[in-house]
Design a protein around this motif. Structure first.
Motif, mmCIF file in Angstrom:
data_model
loop_
_atom_site.group_PDB
_atom_site.id
_atom_site.type_symbol
_atom_site.label_atom_id
_atom_site.label_comp_id
_atom_site.label_asym_id
_atom_site.label_seq_id
_atom_site.Cartn_x
_atom_site.Cartn_y
_atom_site.Cartn_z
ATOM 1 N N LEU A 87 0.833 -1.204 0.000
ATOM 2 C CA LEU A 87 0.000 0.000 0.000
ATOM 3 C C LEU A 87 0.863 1.246 0.000
ATOM 4 N N LYS A 88 1.909 1.202 0.806
ATOM 5 C CA LYS A 88 2.749 2.393 0.913
ATOM 6 C C LYS A 88 3.464 2.681 -0.405
ATOM 7 N N VAL A 89 3.995 1.646 -1.008
ATOM 8 C CA VAL A 89 4.659 1.853 -2.301
ATOM 9 C C VAL A 89 3.651 2.428 -3.297
ATOM 10 N N ALA A 90 2.454 1.870 -3.298
ATOM 11 C CA ALA A 90 1.450 2.341 -4.258
ATOM 12 C C ALA A 90 1.113 3.808 -4.015
ATOM 13 N N ILE A 91 1.027 4.173 -2.743
ATOM 14 C CA ILE A 91 0.682 5.567 -2.435
ATOM 15 C C ILE A 91 1.808 6.507 -2.851
ATOM 16 N N LEU A 92 3.029 6.146 -2.477
ATOM 17 C CA LEU A 92 4.155 7.017 -2.820
ATOM 18 C C LEU A 92 4.287 7.144 -4.329
ATOM 19 N N ALA A 93 4.122 6.017 -5.014
ATOM 20 C CA ALA A 93 4.276 6.050 -6.467
ATOM 21 C C ALA A 93 3.259 7.007 -7.077
ATOM 22 N N GLU A 94 2.057 6.995 -6.501
ATOM 23 C CA GLU A 94 1.040 7.875 -7.063
ATOM 24 C C GLU A 94 1.279 9.327 -6.683
ATOM 25 N N LYS A 95 1.623 9.515 -5.404
ATOM 26 C CA LYS A 95 1.758 10.866 -4.881
ATOM 27 C C LYS A 95 2.890 11.624 -5.560
ATOM 28 N N TYR A 96 3.980 10.935 -5.774
ATOM 29 C CA TYR A 96 5.155 11.637 -6.286
ATOM 30 C C TYR A 96 5.458 11.298 -7.740
#
Lengths: 963, 154
Positions: A426-435
């Motif tokens: 989840l965290k990787v997915a969020i960071l990938a999207e956010k940045y």
């Protein structure tokens, strides 16, 4: 059996314990216990009155048996008797038993309270402490009612012994936490603050816990504690280690008190008084300096106590977030700990740095440690430390280092512990999207995620990648190409097939020009995975195939062939069969135009909070104890507004163009998502209603936890029948009248608790609510559908700003005092483009929300039915069916109403009967309901009988609109 | 605030349970199971802290017994570790070289000592002397060894 060296061992007890220990098997143990229980029961029932000692011994044995994990259903009375013994040991055992085995038996509670009252009045400090401990251990509402007035008096009375004061302070804290409304602030509060100056360190230590809690709730009233706390802290910090005698712990002066003082200060902003602030900064600097001094002892207790204070000081520095100098020092100190040989310190340093990373003053300083943290992620032996390292990487991530951090996290995923993989994903997915600067990087990252940890990629993650691809034209071609390549792998994860199927179905045309990925190649590639997939994925693939027919007419014969094959058109799974039949038919009879319209590209999704972020929050969730709330699955019932949920509804709505909706499944196999989410845009379709209904049973169990009630803030007074704190109600004179459609909107919510209450071009209001007895809690979600900010949102409890595309949440606590017919009004005002928008809605709170289902047998039902025979107790309506007469749907609605649906009660199986009790504060109203459908005439007769005429009438009105 | 304190043996046998917030029996059993399953398999020199749901778990092994407590999110782990240690010291002072058997056979004493030290999940008295004194005083109110031996054994 060891010799009992001290006090009064109970010989019989020791023998019994020893017997149990000698039992060779579980069965033997149970046998021995049953023998003992029989013995005790006969002693308690016997004619001979037991002496205090025997009673104590048997009660203690029962306690032991209970603590072994066996149920105890007697002995409570004997324990209560022990309370009034004047022998200390007997009283003590009695209290212990009561504390461990609280019984909700009200009769008993009264007796217990009586005994406690006597002990509190005894002026014997030992007895008083026992009684206070019992109150704190049980901490029930009844006890709070009985003693919340008395304990503050004991606490501040001049002649109370120190030990009693300590107990009283903590006991009061306990009651304040469970029943804050019962602990009335008064003259005692100012005196409690001055306990900070008490000479007895133990009294200060106990009192400060109470003061901290009170300050959190009433900061203004307790403001004076700041300067007192600073001066107390300053005296401790500057004292020599021997000054405080027994309160010095391994050469550290009063570590507990110091930490509690630092914690208390965290309830307030930095002191305004310059002198106080100067003194405090000096303390904090001293604490930071001491960390650099050589240890006074090699014992771990010494360093733990010292560092406990240090970490608490750092927390305070982070809380103030205003002293750049201290923040940087704190960060450097934590940096040192990152490489400390003590695992505990490394762990805590990583944890503390997470909060530091969010401060603007120290974010950069934290980032300098990135290599150390990455190294920790790779080399720490302990999984819990690695997890903190992953958290910190997540917290320190920004645009400048996102690619590095995401790459590191991805490579760690390959070897990560199973327990933390899902969260990492989840965290990787969020960071990938956010940045994400370029979305091709984003697509690559997510596909990598699925490749590396496919099993841990939750639905939200792959929904999200599809949402983004659909909303961004620039990445669609790249996405199609990449999934096509990823699918070439001989073994690829099912989630990859889902993403691949969906994306090729939508955008396969973008790569069809290349002969290596011609339509037929694409189709064959997808179809080669078909047989290895689960039913929902197959269903999705079938939808992709029909989309192929639209995109590439040349594939039509091949695909029709596949659809026509026995394994599809006669598939034993109803859903697959239905799709195959319908798609086949659709492709053969519909003209190209119709086909193109029905199977048009998915429209862009509304921008809103990332569904994955919501998932992560949920994972971290408000899952505080009471733990029942945390039971997996229960939380499923509480839907949340997120993209994933919307997706389910959007898709089912879109797909319903293509096929008959069946109430139990949606067409693209996304049923689970739709069932969880319950607040998607209301398309008014049957399908959406049914999905929203999927929750009630789960919800009612979710509500059934103590935390829900405990957290409930005391509702405010209002003259209306319903206590409600709705924004704008106070200045109702300039509120708009309710919208004409508000009644209709209200009716939508009679049988369900969640959904969209209101929607126009600017604003969407979603509702989630839960009820228990006469209490309810409603969450309102204000979604900004525009791309600009809503400023100055006037409802106080809401954040004063709603970002474009974002939403805020507001919570309303509801208490039903007596029955009512009119729903409370909700007035919303905001400005958009200079114009004041004034909307008044009816809050969907209807009397049936306070239903408690009652199960009863046929005989009982009709007996009660006959008892309620006064003409005004009955309300009846005969009306035409307006929604068709689907039995399952009717059942769902009746259950959604909140009462119990009774089976095998009515002699006519076509009829429905329900029973329930409406819980209001004033009274309980029993209600019986009978619904007689007449399928031929498409009419219903609805009859309600209840002990109160207004209730029958209102329920009848409400329900008549539902069928 | 401490939410609960559990003492269990290396074999997972529960020796003491103290709950500072009201919980259903079912939930207690679940916590006990989760704690033993989480803590027991951990390697000897691991860190003493864990996250579990939204609680911080702090545990430490003393001889054959694990002391394990659940804390609020804001609480100080290191200090909690010393709460456990201070409790062990208090048990040790009372029983004299305390061992698991003392706690099994005198479980009620273990609860009483804990009550002197903690209340409602907060530290009540950190002075070892005062807690010990208070325990001693209550023992003075009790029977002598001689009286004890004269008691019926069943």
């Amino acid at each position: 059996m060891p010799a009992v060296s001290k006090g009064d061992g109970m010989r019989g007890l020791a023998v019994f314990i020893s017997d149990i220990r000698n039992c060779k098997s579980k069965e033997a143990e149970i046998k021995r216990i049953n023998k003992e229980l029989a013995n005790i029961r006969s002693k308690f029932k016997g004619d001979k009155a037991l002496d205090g000692y025997s009673k104590k011994k048997y009660v203690c044995k029962l306690l032991f048996i209970f603590l072994l994990g066996h149920d105890i259903d007697f002995g409570h009375m004997e324990a209560v008797n022990l309370l009034s013994s004047n022998k200390y040991t007997e009283k003590q055992i009695g209290y212990l038993f009561i504390s461990v085995l609280v019984n909700s038996n009200s009769e008993l509670i009264r007796l217990i309270n009586n005994a406690i009252k006597n002990d509190l009045a005894s002026r014997n400090p030992t007895f008083m402490c026992l009684a206070l401990h019992c109150i704190a251990n049980v901490g029930s509402r009844e006890m709070a009612e009985a003693f919340a007035g008395e304990i503050p008096r004991i606490l501040v009375a001049g002649d109370t012994m120190d030990s009693v004061k300590q107990s009283a302070a903590l006991c009061l804290l306990r009651l304040y936490k469970t029943s804050p409304d019962l602990v009335v602030m008064g003259e005692w509060t100012s005196r409690v603050v001055h306990l900070l100056n008490d000479q007895h360190m133990g009294v200060v230590t106990a009192a400060i816990s109470l003061i901290t809690c009170l300050s959190q709730k009433n900061p203004d009233e307790f403001k004076t504690c700041v300067s007192l706390a600073v001066s107390r802290l300053s005296r401790i910090v500057s004292s020599a280690s021997t000054d405080l005698q027994d309160y010095t712990y391994y050469f550290v002066p009063a570590p507990w008190l110091s930490c509690k003082l630092l914690r208390l200060l965290q309830c307030y902003p930095p002191p305004e008084d310059g002198a106080v602030k100067g003194r405090l900064v000096e303390c904090l600097e001293t604490i930071l300096n001491k960390a650099q001094e050589p240890p006074k002892s090699k014992k771990v207790q010494h360093s733990n106590a010292k560092n406990a204070i240090l970490f608490e000081a750092i927390s305070l520095i982070i809380h103030y977030d205003s002293e750049p100098n201290l923040l940087v020092r704190a960060c450097n100190q934590l940096g040192q700990f990152l490489q400390h040989r003590e695992t505990n310190l490394r762990y805590l340093a990583l944890e503390s740095m997470c909060t530091l990373a969010s401060s603007e003053f120290s974010h950069e300083a934290v980032k300098t440690h990135i290599e150390t943290v990455i190294n920790a992620l790779k080399t720490e032996r302990d999984v819990s430390v690695r997890q903190r390292a992953a958290d910190l990487l997540y917290a320190m991530c920004d645009r400048s280092n996102a690619k590095q951090i995401v790459a590191e996290m991805l490579s760690y995923l390959e070897t990560a512990d199973y327990s933390i993989r899902e969260e990492m994903v989840l965290k990787v997915a969020i960071l990938a999207e956010k940045y994400a600067v370029d979305y091709s990087w984003y697509v690559d990252t997510i596909l990598n995620l699925i490749r590396i940890a496919g099993d841990y990629v939750s639905e939200e993650v792959w929904y999200r990648v599809i949402q983004i691809v659909i909303n961004r034209d620039d990445v669609q071609g790249y996405a199609a190409k990449t999934v096509f390549e990823a699918l070439q792998a001989p073994a690829c994860h099912e989630n990859m097939v889902k993403v691949g199927g969906y994306i090729l179905g939508e955008f396969g045309n973008l790569i069809a020009g290349d002969p290596r990925s011609s339509p037929l190649v694409q189709f064959n590639l997808l179809h080669s995975k078909f047989h290895l997939c689960s039913v929902p994925t197959r269903a999705l693939l079938l939808s992709a195939y029909i989309k192929f027919i639209n995109l590439f007419p040349e594939t039509k014969p091949t695909i029709q062939e596949v659809l026509r094959s026995d394994s599809q058109i006669r598939n034993s799974d109803v859903e697959l069969q239905q799709r195959a039949v319908e798609y086949l038919k659709l492709s053969s009879i519909a003209s190209t135009d119709v086909l193109a319209t029905v199977l048009e590209e998915m429209p862009p999704f509304p921008e809103r909070e990332s569904s994955i972020l919501a998932k992560l929050k949920k994972k971290k969730g408000p899952g505080a104890l009471p733990v029942s709330e945390l039971e997996e699955g229960k939380r499923e019932g509480g839907g949340e507004l997120n993209g994933g949920a919307d997706r389910g509804n959007d898709m089912s709505a879109a797909a319903s163009n293509a096929s008959t909706p069946s109430p139990s499944t949606d067409l693209l196999g996304l049923r689970s998502a739709a069932a969880i989410g319950s607040a998607g845009p209301s398309t008014g379709s049957l399908l959406v209603d049914v999905f929203s209904e999927a929750g009630p049973t789960a919800l009612s169990s979710g509500v059934n936890d103590e935390g829900f009630l405990r957290d409930l803030e005391p509702p405010t007074e209002s003259s209306d029948s319903l206590l409600i704190e709705a924004p704008g109600e106070s200045d109702s004179e300039d509120s708009a009248p309710p919208l004409p459609e508000s009644d209709e909107l209200l009716n939508k919510f009679v049988c369900k608790n969640n959904g969209v209450l209101f929607e126009n071009q600017l604003l969407q209001i979603g509702i989630k609510s839960e009820y228990r007895q006469n209490l309810g809690r409603m969450y309102l979600f204000y979604g900004n559908k525009t791309s600009v900010q809503f400023l100055n949102v006037q409802t106080k409890p809401v954040e004063p700003l709603v970002e474009g595309g974002a939403q805020v949440q507001q919570v309303i606590n509801i208490e039903c005092l007596t029955d009512f017919s009119e729903a409370p009004l909700l007035n919303i005002k905001f400005r958009y483009g200079g114009a004041l928008q004034n909307i008044t809605l009816k809050l969907p709170v209807t009397i049936n929300k306070f239903f408690q289902p009652t199960e009863m047998a046929s005989q009982d039902f009709f007996q009660r039915w006959k008892q309620l025979n006064l003409p005004q107790q009955e309300a009846q309506k005969i009306f035409k069916a307006s929604h068709g007469m689907d039995i399952e749907l009717l059942k769902t609605k009746l259950l959604g109403l909140g009462c119990a649906l009774l089976e095998n009660v009515d002699p006519n199986p076509e009829n429905f009967v329900c029973a329930g009790v409406i819980q209001t504060k004033a009274q309980q109203v029993g209600c019986l309901l009978r619904l007689e459908p007449n399928a031929q005439a498409q009419m219903y007769r609805l009859t309600l009988r209840s002990s109160k005429d207004t209730v029958s009438k209102r329920l009848c009105e409400l329900l008549a609109e539902q069928f | 605030m401490m939410r609960f304190l559990l003492l269990f043996s290396r074999q997972g046998k529960l020796r003491l349970q103290k709950w500072f917030t009201p919980l259903a029996e079912r939930d207690k059993k679940k916590i006990i199971r989760d704690m033993t399953m989480m803590v027991l398999p951990r390697a000897p020199r691991s860190c003493n802290f864990l996250h579990w749901r939204d609680l911080k778990i702090v545990y430490k092994r003393y001889a054959s017994l694990y002391f394990c407590c659940g804390l609020d999110d804001k609480d100080n782990e290191l200090l909690a570790l010393e709460v456990l240690h201070r409790y062990v010291e208090l048990l040790d002072k009372y029983f004299g070289n305390v061992c698991e058997l003392d706690i099994i056979f005198n479980f009620e004493k273990a609860y009483f000592i804990l009550d002197e030290f903690l209340m409602g999940g907060e530290v009540q008295e950190t002075s070892k002397l005062l807690v010990a004194k208070s325990m001693e005083e209550s023992d003075m109110l009790q029977e002598t060894m001689e009286e004890y031996m004269n008691k019926p054994a069943f």
